[in-house]
Write a protein that holds these residues in place. Structure first.
Motif, short mmCIF file in Angstrom:
data_model
loop_
_atom_site.label_atom_id
_atom_site.label_comp_id
_atom_site.label_asym_id
_atom_site.label_seq_id
_atom_site.Cartn_x
_atom_site.Cartn_y
_atom_site.Cartn_z
N UNK A 255 37.16 28.92 42.01
CA UNK A 255 35.98 28.46 41.28
C UNK A 255 36.28 28.33 39.79
N UNK A 256 37.01 29.29 39.27
CA UNK A 256 37.38 29.24 37.85
C UNK A 256 38.27 28.04 37.58
N UNK A 257 39.25 27.81 38.44
CA UNK A 257 40.17 26.68 38.27
C UNK A 257 39.42 25.36 38.38
N UNK A 258 38.50 25.24 39.32
CA UNK A 258 37.73 24.01 39.48
C UNK A 258 36.85 23.75 38.26
N UNK A 259 36.20 24.79 37.77
CA UNK A 259 35.34 24.64 36.59
C UNK A 259 36.17 24.21 35.38
N UNK A 260 37.34 24.81 35.20
CA UNK A 260 38.20 24.47 34.07
C UNK A 260 38.70 23.03 34.18
N UNK A 261 39.13 22.62 35.35
CA UNK A 261 39.65 21.27 35.53
C UNK A 261 38.57 20.21 35.33
N UNK A 262 37.41 20.44 35.91
CA UNK A 262 36.32 19.47 35.78
C UNK A 262 35.85 19.39 34.34
N UNK A 263 35.64 20.53 33.72
CA UNK A 263 35.18 20.55 32.33
C UNK A 263 36.20 19.88 31.41
N UNK A 264 37.46 20.24 31.55
CA UNK A 264 38.50 19.65 30.70
C UNK A 264 38.59 18.15 30.85
N UNK A 265 38.55 17.67 32.07
CA UNK A 265 38.66 16.23 32.30
C UNK A 265 37.46 15.47 31.75
N UNK A 266 36.27 15.96 32.02
CA UNK A 266 35.05 15.26 31.56
C UNK A 266 34.93 15.30 30.04
N UNK B 86 33.39 38.54 32.92
CA UNK B 86 33.96 39.50 33.85
C UNK B 86 33.08 39.51 35.07
N UNK B 87 33.66 39.56 36.21
CA UNK B 87 32.84 39.56 37.41
C UNK B 87 33.65 39.21 38.63
N UNK B 88 32.95 38.73 39.62
CA UNK B 88 33.60 38.48 40.88
C UNK B 88 33.85 37.01 41.16
N UNK B 89 33.95 36.19 40.12
CA UNK B 89 34.24 34.77 40.32
C UNK B 89 35.64 34.62 40.90
N UNK B 90 35.74 33.81 41.92
CA UNK B 90 37.04 33.57 42.55
C UNK B 90 37.89 32.65 41.69
N UNK B 91 39.20 32.80 41.85
CA UNK B 91 40.11 31.98 41.06
C UNK B 91 39.89 30.50 41.32
#
Length: 81
Positions: free
Chosen positions: A53-64, A46-51
């Motif tokens: 940043x969250x989407x980029x982290x999810x996409x990069x992590x999932x792909x790698x 929970x916090x102030x992470x922007x969508x």
């Protein structure tokens, strides 16, 4: 005998895939922290992470992670056959 070897190959492949996924996540977390200055956001954070940043982290992590699992599984299969 072939069934036993097949089961062993599947177990080894699973172990290698899990280890590769863990290593990939650790690598991503370290690179993300060096680049952005903090760990990548997680879904439960929970916090102030922007969508974005969250989407980029999810996409990069999932792909790698997916790519590392495929490569590790194929590599283990080649070694066992």
């Amino acid at each position: 005998m072939a069934d036993k070897q097949s089961m062993i190959a599947k177990l080894v492949g699973l172990g290698v895939a899990l280890a590769a996924a863990w290593a990939a996540q650790q690598l991503i977390a370290g690179a993300w922290k060096m680049t952005v200055g903090h760990k990548p956001p997680k879904p439960e954070d929970e916090g102030d992470a922007r969508f974005g940043e969250i989407a980029a982290a999810a996409a990069i992590t999932g792909a790698v992670v997916a790519l590392s699992r495929v490569m590790a599984t194929r590599g283990a299969a080649k070694l066992l056959h």
